[in-house]
Design a protein around this motif. Structure first.
Motif, PDB file in Angstrom:
ATOM      1  N   ARG A  60       0.841  -1.207   0.000  1.00  0.00           N
ATOM      2  CA  ARG A  60       0.000   0.000   0.000  1.00  0.00           C
ATOM      3  C   ARG A  60       0.881   1.265   0.000  1.00  0.00           C
ATOM      4  NH1 ARG A  60      -5.083  -1.682   0.113  1.00  0.00           N
ATOM      5  NH2 ARG A  60      -5.484  -3.729   0.972  1.00  0.00           N
ATOM      6  N   SER A  61       0.624   2.193   0.977  1.00  0.00           N
ATOM      7  CA  SER A  61       1.401   3.438   0.924  1.00  0.00           C
ATOM      8  C   SER A  61       2.829   3.254   1.452  1.00  0.00           C
ATOM      9  CB  SER A  61       0.691   4.537   1.715  1.00  0.00           C
ATOM     10  OG  SER A  61       0.560   4.148   3.062  1.00  0.00           O
ATOM     11  N   ASN A  80      -4.419  11.871   9.357  1.00  0.00           N
ATOM     12  CA  ASN A  80      -5.306  10.923   8.677  1.00  0.00           C
ATOM     13  C   ASN A  80      -4.694  10.566   7.328  1.00  0.00           C
ATOM     14  OD1 ASN A  80      -7.990  12.817   9.947  1.00  0.00           O
ATOM     15  ND2 ASN A  80      -7.503  10.761  10.571  1.00  0.00           N
ATOM     16  N   GLY A  81      -4.709   9.295   7.006  1.00  0.00           N
ATOM     17  CA  GLY A  81      -4.221   8.862   5.698  1.00  0.00           C
ATOM     18  C   GLY A  81      -2.706   8.772   5.600  1.00  0.00           C
ATOM     19  N   SER A  82      -1.987   8.971   6.724  1.00  0.00           N
ATOM     20  CA  SER A  82      -0.519   8.962   6.631  1.00  0.00           C
ATOM     21  C   SER A  82       0.045   7.544   6.562  1.00  0.00           C
ATOM     22  CB  SER A  82       0.097   9.728   7.803  1.00  0.00           C
ATOM     23  OG  SER A  82      -0.325   9.167   9.021  1.00  0.00           O
ATOM     24  N   GLY A  83      -0.752   6.542   6.931  1.00  0.00           N
ATOM     25  CA  GLY A  83      -0.273   5.157   6.790  1.00  0.00           C
ATOM     26  C   GLY A  83      -0.199   4.379   8.091  1.00  0.00           C
ATOM     27  N   LYS A  84      -0.799   4.895   9.161  1.00  0.00           N
ATOM     28  CA  LYS A  84      -0.745   4.194  10.455  1.00  0.00           C
ATOM     29  C   LYS A  84      -1.411   2.823  10.370  1.00  0.00           C
ATOM     30  CE  LYS A  84      -3.039   7.450  12.543  1.00  0.00           C
ATOM     31  NZ  LYS A  84      -3.257   8.361  11.411  1.00  0.00           N
ATOM     32  N   SER A  85      -2.614   2.798   9.794  1.00  0.00           N
ATOM     33  CA  SER A  85      -3.328   1.515   9.712  1.00  0.00           C
ATOM     34  C   SER A  85      -2.629   0.568   8.746  1.00  0.00           C
ATOM     35  CB  SER A  85      -4.775   1.720   9.279  1.00  0.00           C
ATOM     36  OG  SER A  85      -5.438   2.498  10.244  1.00  0.00           O
ATOM     37  N   ARG A 126       6.592   9.412  13.775  1.00  0.00           N
ATOM     38  CA  ARG A 126       5.578  10.291  13.174  1.00  0.00           C
ATOM     39  C   ARG A 126       5.550  10.036  11.676  1.00  0.00           C
ATOM     40  NH1 ARG A 126       6.687  13.627  17.181  1.00  0.00           N
ATOM     41  NH2 ARG A 126       4.843  13.963  18.448  1.00  0.00           N
ATOM     42  N   LEU A 127       4.391   9.609  11.196  1.00  0.00           N
ATOM     43  CA  LEU A 127       4.299   9.302   9.773  1.00  0.00           C
ATOM     44  C   LEU A 127       3.735  10.488   9.017  1.00  0.00           C
ATOM     45  CD1 LEU A 127       2.792   5.686   9.989  1.00  0.00           C
ATOM     46  CD2 LEU A 127       5.195   6.364   9.840  1.00  0.00           C
ATOM     47  N   ARG A 128       4.147  10.627   7.778  1.00  0.00           N
ATOM     48  CA  ARG A 128       3.540  11.622   6.903  1.00  0.00           C
ATOM     49  C   ARG A 128       3.554  11.058   5.493  1.00  0.00           C
ATOM     50  NH1 ARG A 128       8.607  15.591   6.729  1.00  0.00           N
ATOM     51  NH2 ARG A 128       9.866  14.296   5.369  1.00  0.00           N
ATOM     52  N   LYS A 129       2.698  11.619   4.658  1.00  0.00           N
ATOM     53  CA  LYS A 129       2.641  11.102   3.305  1.00  0.00           C
ATOM     54  C   LYS A 129       3.211  12.128   2.347  1.00  0.00           C
ATOM     55  CE  LYS A 129      -1.240   9.731   1.484  1.00  0.00           C
ATOM     56  NZ  LYS A 129      -2.493   9.019   1.292  1.00  0.00           N
ATOM     57  N   GLN A 130       4.134  11.688   1.514  1.00  0.00           N
ATOM     58  CA  GLN A 130       4.758  12.554   0.514  1.00  0.00           C
ATOM     59  C   GLN A 130       4.630  11.851  -0.820  1.00  0.00           C
ATOM     60  OE1 GLN A 130       7.340  15.136   0.258  1.00  0.00           O
ATOM     61  NE2 GLN A 130       6.970  16.011   2.275  1.00  0.00           N
ATOM     62  N   PHE A 131       4.018  12.480  -1.790  1.00  0.00           N
ATOM     63  CA  PHE A 131       3.794  11.843  -3.091  1.00  0.00           C
ATOM     64  C   PHE A 131       3.141  10.470  -2.919  1.00  0.00           C
ATOM     65  CE2 PHE A 131       7.325  14.766  -3.653  1.00  0.00           C
ATOM     66  CZ  PHE A 131       6.838  15.546  -4.686  1.00  0.00           C
ATOM     67  N   GLY A 132       2.174  10.418  -2.010  1.00  0.00           N
ATOM     68  CA  GLY A 132       1.411   9.186  -1.813  1.00  0.00           C
ATOM     69  C   GLY A 132       2.125   8.112  -1.017  1.00  0.00           C
ATOM     70  N   GLN A 133       3.347   8.435  -0.598  1.00  0.00           N
ATOM     71  CA  GLN A 133       4.205   7.430   0.008  1.00  0.00           C
ATOM     72  C   GLN A 133       4.385   7.736   1.493  1.00  0.00           C
ATOM     73  OE1 GLN A 133       7.409   7.194  -2.759  1.00  0.00           O
ATOM     74  NE2 GLN A 133       8.822   6.574  -1.164  1.00  0.00           N
ATOM     75  N   THR A 134       4.267   6.728   2.343  1.00  0.00           N
ATOM     76  CA  THR A 134       4.450   6.971   3.775  1.00  0.00           C
ATOM     77  C   THR A 134       5.930   7.116   4.106  1.00  0.00           C
ATOM     78  OG1 THR A 134       2.449   5.780   4.334  1.00  0.00           O
ATOM     79  CG2 THR A 134       4.082   5.984   6.084  1.00  0.00           C
ATOM     80  N   GLU A 135       6.233   8.197   4.836  1.00  0.00           N
ATOM     81  CA  GLU A 135       7.615   8.417   5.275  1.00  0.00           C
ATOM     82  C   GLU A 135       7.618   8.693   6.774  1.00  0.00           C
ATOM     83  OE1 GLU A 135       9.271  10.747   1.301  1.00  0.00           O
ATOM     84  OE2 GLU A 135       9.068  11.863   3.191  1.00  0.00           O
TER      85      GLU A 135
END
Ligand SMILES: Nc1ncnc2c1ncn2[C@@H]1O[C@H](COP(=O)(O)OP(=O)(O)OP(=O)(O)O)[C@@H](O)[C@H]1O
Ligand SMILES: [Mg+2]
Length: 390
Positions: free
Chosen positions: A11-12, A30-35, A363-372
């Motif tokens: 996924r991400s 929300n949507g950063s990739g925790k789940s 701490r997760l964040r999404k960059q270009f759809g990708q979890t970092e």
């Protein structure tokens, strides 16, 4: 203890390597990739339980779990000079999961089933393509102990490699087939380690929730996933576990309250909760959602039989923010006996956990759809190499 967790093409989580400590807090928008991260860890646990192929099928097939973005995001794409587009990648698609632990490390690569020469209803099933067990954190061929490539499994016997089987079914992990203490003790050891991980996701607290009902009880050192054995688990803590810790946890959240477990003549266990100001105790049926959920977390976290890893997903659900510092103290206490992984986005819980110096916040964040991972760069990423991608 797991020291590093690595996931690729899920996924991400296109490529992520996470350093872990005893107490880990995973948070992010929300949507950063925790789940996704939680689900990836569950998939890894399923390999040892023989359910990874089935779990991927339930997610809609392995194809849908692959990272949906391009294999590489070029500098021009990052700078917005070029649209995000597929890159020319010849690499075969693999979903990879792995971890490095203090004793042994493990990784698995999964892929789609190639076209079969005969009609089969199972052609959408994923296949286990590669598995490795090695010693140390970063994979090196010299540190490998067990190698599975397609149907062939080899184990190191001193300096020689010994073929264990050439007929490993592609739909099964080595954990389901090999657990011979003499030839492959590492497989047995790792399987038991992974099987011991314990996951708690949303407990039901609605009016019909099993945790509210009187239940037949026996000694319960591990609270069940649905919480139906709550009363028995609490009574077990009172009799053979950390009774004082239980009293403190209740006092911490509900000053003046007292918990007892009543056993009826026909052996049914029922919770009785005496609260300040009431003339009679409340039973499981009458507790508020938040009170019941807090008791469920108390029973889970004060388990007399701590697992090697306890994963708790969004424990804040339906708890009032005032209860969260008490929950954090319980989690911190549990992390002294077991490795803990908490996924949360409740500020009060995050603040309270972070007061603990040992808390490892991811701490997760999404960059270009990708979890970092925020703040991660080449220098502080743990060393990791996929055995089939050196
Ligand atoms: N196959 C896929 N490829 C790439 N990205 C995907 C794929 N499947 C899902 N995603 C992305 O993963 C993200 C969802 O991540 P996840 O559910 O882990 O978020 P979360 O951090 O748990 O958010 P929340 O706090 O809302 O629960 C979505 O933004 C979705 O776009
Ligand atoms: Mg989520």
């Amino acid at each position: 203890m797991i020291e590093t967790l690595a996931i690729s093409n899920y996924r991400s989580l296109q490529n992520i390597v996470i350093p872990l400590a005893n107490l880990n807090l995973i948070t992010g928008a929300n949507g950063s990739g925790k789940s996704n991260l939680y689900k990836a860890l569950r998939l890894l646990a399923e390999t040892a339980r023989g359910g990874v192929v089935n779990s991927l099928a339930k997610e809609g097939g392995i194809e849908s779990t692959f990272w949906a973005g391009p294999a590489k995001i070029s500098r021009a794409m990052r700078q917005g000079e070029q649209d995000i587009q597929a890159t020319n990648s010849q690499a075969v698609k693999r979903l990879r999961l792995g971890f490095a632990a203090s004793e042994f490390s493990y990784s698995v690569s999964l892929g789609v089933t190639p076209p079969l020469p005969y009609p089969s209803a199972f052609e959408l099933d994923p296949e286990v393509k590669r598995e490795s067990i090695w010693q140390g954190s970063k994979y090196r061929p010299a540190s490998a102990l067990v190698e599975r490539t397609d149907c062939l499994v080899k184990a190191r016997d001193k300096r020689q490699w010994q073929v264990i089987t050439q007929h490993m079914p592609m739909f099964e992990s080595i954990f389901t087939q090999l657990a011979d203490p003499q030839h492959t003790p590492e497989v047995l050891n790792l399987r038991e380690f992974i099987k011991n991980w314990r996951f708690y996701d949303h407990f039901r607290t609605d009016s019909e929730a099993p945790a509210r009902l009187p239940q037949l009880g026996t000694r319960t050192t591990v609270l069940g996933h649905d919480g139906s054995d709550l009363a028995a688990a609490l009574q077990t803590i009172i009799e053979i576990g950390d009774e004082q810790g239980l009293e403190e946890a209740i006092e911490d959240a509900f000053p003046g309250a007292r918990l007892t477990i009543q056993v009826s003549d026909n052996g049914l266990f029922n919770i009785e909760f005496n609260q300040h100001g009431l003339l009679r105790p409340l039973t499981g049926k009458e507790l508020s959602d938040g009170t019941l959920r807090y008791l469920l977390w108390v029973a889970a976290l004060l388990t007399p039989r701590p697992p090697s890893l306890m994963v708790i997903n969004e424990p804040e659900t339906s708890l009032h923010p005032e209860l969260l510092p008490a929950l954090a103290r319980l989690i911190i206490k549990a992390s002294q006996a077991t490795q803990v992984w908490v996924v949360s986005h409740a500020p009060a819980l995050i603040d309270a956990l972070e007061q603990q110096a040992e808390c490892n916040t991811i701490r997760l964040r999404k960059q270009f759809g990708q979890t970092e991972i925020e703040g991660q760069d080449l220098l502080n990423t743990p060393p990791w190499a996929w055995p089939d991608l050196r």
